[in-house]
Scaffold this active site. Structure first.
Site, PDB file in Angstrom:
ATOM      1  CG  ASP A   1       4.192   6.011  -0.622  1.00  0.00           C
ATOM      2  OD1 ASP A   1       3.244   6.560  -1.208  1.00  0.00           O
ATOM      3  OD2 ASP A   1       4.046   5.084   0.197  1.00  0.00           O
TER       4      ASP A   1
ATOM      5  CG  ASP B   1      -2.238   2.088  -0.927  1.00  0.00           C
ATOM      6  OD1 ASP B   1      -1.210   1.704  -1.509  1.00  0.00           O
ATOM      7  OD2 ASP B   1      -2.238   2.978  -0.055  1.00  0.00           O
TER       8      ASP B   1
HETATM    9  C1  DGJ Z   1       1.286   3.846   0.880  1.00  0.00           C
HETATM   10  C2  DGJ Z   1       1.637   2.960  -0.275  1.00  0.00           C
HETATM   11  O1  DGJ Z   1       0.673   3.046  -1.268  1.00  0.00           O
HETATM   12  C3  DGJ Z   1       1.829   1.542   0.227  1.00  0.00           C
HETATM   13  O2  DGJ Z   1       2.083   0.684  -0.850  1.00  0.00           O
HETATM   14  C4  DGJ Z   1       2.957   1.530   1.208  1.00  0.00           C
HETATM   15  O3  DGJ Z   1       4.157   1.857   0.565  1.00  0.00           O
HETATM   16  C5  DGJ Z   1       2.670   2.499   2.343  1.00  0.00           C
HETATM   17  N1  DGJ Z   1       2.341   3.809   1.856  1.00  0.00           N
HETATM   18  C6  DGJ Z   1       3.838   2.589   3.274  1.00  0.00           C
HETATM   19  O4  DGJ Z   1       3.659   3.543   4.228  1.00  0.00           O
END
Ligand code: DGJ
Length: 741
Positions: A479, A549
């Site tokens: 991430d 997301d």
């Molecule tokens: C952003 C990501 O896109 C989510 O799927 C998740 O992993 C969060 N960060 C966790 O902090």
């Protein structure tokens, strides 16, 4: 495929069955661009294409002559300051303050296949017959700066990959302030420009504009390719649609600051530029030093946007993505983020994993919150050791438990970031990007580690290496949740600060390279607050990426549709999440959530224990459907049929290589009362084959399905019969077509 050099007129012609790319050495020694488009006959002399009329107000490069103005010719790699007034492909700041340069043709070489770009992601060949590479060497004699322009033509399809390489063979130090990966001058501007833009949770929406005199561009100055714009644009003719007409796709294999720009000049030519964003970029080259630009890929077609996308899909699936997972269908995973956020214990995780296993899920992914003092987003980043309060048996203990359940185990990392409340920051406060004497802006309470420094990358590598070596980890979600601010490296001198953004990305690539080489069977999925770094650069290391997301099925129609213009379905991370959805609070049927997620890597982002028994049975069916068809869904030939940006109906389909099996996804956002009769014209089938439409009791020929269309009218949108389901908003269907023996 061939690269021909016509000695007398100094003309290069790169061609295969689909395209021709022609350039020549102009009489002032610069490289001129003559043609890029559909394959044409070769000839000794294409110099008639150099249009250079004497114009009022022209500036000319030869004293006393009025027949070579760089303003009026098409160039391969334009330089500002010697009669070309368009935005340049290259600018070199010299010790005396001048930025003029004069790259003179020296010689060329041709290599079979494609040379590797050290330290940078790029397309590759597996066999020398797949491509040929032309390297043209030019030199600025005053400074000694040597420029190599590299062009790879692939044997199949209209693909040209380009990059530029610099070497300072002079005595003084030089500073590159612009060094684009490609510059393409086109003879007219009868184009529409399509960019892929948006924001967090609505990434990569296509936006279309007519080209006009002046400049239009997209780019990123955030340190990553960004949610806002993608390093991919298309120039298409106004009448071009999904199935007909000319288009050129431009894609940059890079994950940092970028610029993609089209400039239409006063006489109607178009200059396309793509590369590292010149804003904030200054690369110092001492005598003997070199610099290479990232690679840019151009795809030409005259068969419409679907054809262009399919060319990118195949290239990026097979000759950009690498390694163990390149050709493999992807495991069906469950991720705990939306199920628990930061609130979990080992027991809860095992409970989620257990139910997932019962339903057929293959991989459990533990998301954010497992390390250091990470009970919220305020602490812990940088401390990549398990939090024993939550996970008393550590990561290896949990991974063992998950593996005993019969599932693989995956883990979330955010390797590039640190919270101030972490042991790593307390030990190395100087390891973040920060400008001396200035405040540091944060994003989500986190700061960006200075990945331009090798010792920082080394430290993160050793923490990740330790975990990967000692626990059964088969997957990593990498991430990256904030953009860069106050970009400055305390390890570099003042005159090298303009290198930090690029050096940072090189550090990211270095860490990826080290991890993927040491752990070749680990599947990497990239993520940057969803789709903030969904680009071909990352795809070289991580063959799949969390596309957004936003996990709502209706929002995903747009995101996945837009993403498919460049990126293969096997790269699009897509999951079924809870309803009402956490990002948009919309309730959608469980089957529609799955019907959208099938066209991607597929997984779940919820706690299956919380579903009803009936829903759990549905999930089991979804998983067995995906297992049966994932090869076709992820690696078939993908067609966009109806756009969510233009219609209440979205439709797409995938067709097997032998064109005997196809799966169609049909999605209707709002239900209609007493709706119209509707048909969906399919693509890619064999006209003469008869296809059974599973579950309908009907068989139709390929030519019927592609010309008359598949009947999609919904009988239930009229007066429902007793016991019949009256349709609903956010409805969807999957059609399976199989050729009869
Ligand atoms: C952003 C990501 O896109 C989510 O799927 C998740 O992993 C969060 N960060 C966790 O902090």
């Amino acid at each position: 495929m061939s690269i021909v050099f016509h000695e007398e007129k100094k003309i290069f012609h790169l061609y295969n069955e689909k395209i021709s790319y022609i350039m020549m050495v102009l009489k002032n020694g610069h490289m001129g661009q003559l043609y890029f488009g559909k394959r044409i006959h070769d000839r000794e002399d294409f110099s008639y294409l150099v249009e250079n009329y004497s114009r009022p107000m022209g500036s000319y490069v030869f004293e006393g002559e009025k027949d070579l103005s760089l303003e009026h010719v098409k160039l391969e790699y334009g330089v500002y300051g010697s009669s070309d007034y368009r935005q340049p492909a290259v600018e070199v700041l010299q010790e005396n303050g001048s930025c003029i340069s004069d790259f003179q043709y020296q010689n060329f070489s041709i290599e079979a296949g494609k040379p590797k770009l050290e330290g940078l992601p790029a397309t590759y060949t597996e066999d020398d017959k797949e491509a040929e590479t032309l390297i043209i060497t030019l030199k600025d004699n005053l400074t000694g700066l040597v420029l190599k322009l590299c062009y790879t033509i692939f044997s199949e399809k209209g693909i040209i990959a380009r990059n530029a390489h610099f070497c300072n063979t002079g005595k003084e130090s030089l500073c590159l302030t612009t060094a684009m990966s490609l510059c393409l001058d086109l003879p007219d501007y009868d184009y529409e420009w399509i960019q892929f833009s948006g924001a967090w949770a609505r990434e990569r929406y296509p936006k279309v504009r007519r080209l006009e005199q002046g400049i239009q561009s997209v780019g990123s100055m955030r340190g990553h390719s960004s949610h806002e714009h993608n390093p991919f644009v298309i120039l298409k003719r106004p009448h071009t649609d999904e199935f007909h007409g000319e288009a050129i796709g431009f894609s940059l294999i890079y994950s940092g600051n970028f610029l993609a720009q089209a400039e239409v000049d006063t006489h109607g030519t178009t200059r396309m530029l793509m590369g590292i964003h010149p804003f904030g970029f200054k690369w110092k080259m001492e005598a003997g030093e070199t610099f290479q630009t990232p690679e840019a890929v151009m795809v030409y077609t005259d068969e419409g946007l679907n054809d262009m996308s399919q060319i990118f899909h195949k290239l990026y699936q097979k000759r950009l993505a690498r390694g163990y997972w390149r050709d493999k269908t992807r495991p069906i995973l469950i991720n705990n983020w939306e199920a628990t956020y930061f609130d979990f214990t080992e027991e809860r995780i095992v409970e989620i994993a257990g139910k997932a296993k019962e339903c057929g899920v293959e991989l459990f992914v533990l998301d954010d919150g497992w390390f250091g003092k990470r009970s919220s987003d305020r602490a812990g980043l940088g401390d990549w050791v398990a939090n024993k309060d939550r996970l008393p048996n550590g990561i290896s203990g949990l991974a063992d438990k998950v593996s005993r359940l019969g599932m693989k185990f995956g883990l979330w990392f955010e390797p590039e970031m640190v919270n101030k409340d972490s042991d790593l920051y307390r030990k190395h406060p100087d390891w973040i990007l920060q400008t001396p004497g200035r405040k540091n802006s944060h994003g989500r309470f986190q700061y960006v580690l200075d990945f331009s420094r090798k010792e920082v990358v080394d430290a993160i590598f050793s923490m990740m290496d330790e975990l990967l070596s000692n626990a059964k980890i088969s997957y990593i979600k990498w991430d990256m949740n904030r953009s860069i601010t106050e970009c400055f490296s305390t390890a570099l001198p003042a005159d090298r600060q303009g290198e930090v953004f690029h050096r940072y990305i090189l550090g990211v690539y270095d860490l990826y390279e080290r991890l993927t080489s040491k752990f070749p069977e680990v599947l990497f999925e990239s993520c940057a607050s969803g789709g903030g770094r969904f680009d071909p650069g990352i795809l070289y290391y991580a063959p799949q990426g969390w596309a957004s997301d936003d996990s709502d099925a209706v929002e995903r129609l747009k995101i996945q549709y837009g993403t498919s213009y460049c990126y293969p379905i096997s790269s699009i991370g897509s999951h079924v999440s809870v309803s009402p959805n956490h990002q948009i609070n919309r309730s959608t049927p469980l089957y529609t959530r799955a019907n959208v997620a099938y066209f991607g890597t597929f997984g779940y982002e919820l706690d299956l224990n919380k579903l009803t028994q009936e829903e759990q049975e549905q999930v089991k069916e979804q998983i067995s459907f995906m297992k049966k068809y994932r090869e076709l869904l992820q690696y078939g030939t993908f067609y966009r049929l109806s756009s969510p940006f233009e219609s209440n109906i979205t439709a797409w389909m995938t067709v097997s290589e032998d064109r005997k099996t196809a799966i169609v996804g049909w999605y209707r956002v709002m239900n209609q009362v007493n709706g119209c009769y509707t048909r969906l014209r399919l693509q890619g089938l064999q006209e003469e084959l008869e296809y059974e439409i599973e579950g309908s009791g009907r068989s139709l020929y390929g030519d019927e399905l592609m010309n008359l269309g598949l009947l999609t009218s919904d009988p239930t949108s009229g007066q429902p019969e007793e016991g019949e389901f009256p349709g609903c908003d956010f409805d969807s269907r999957i059609y399976i077509l199989r050729a009869k023996k």
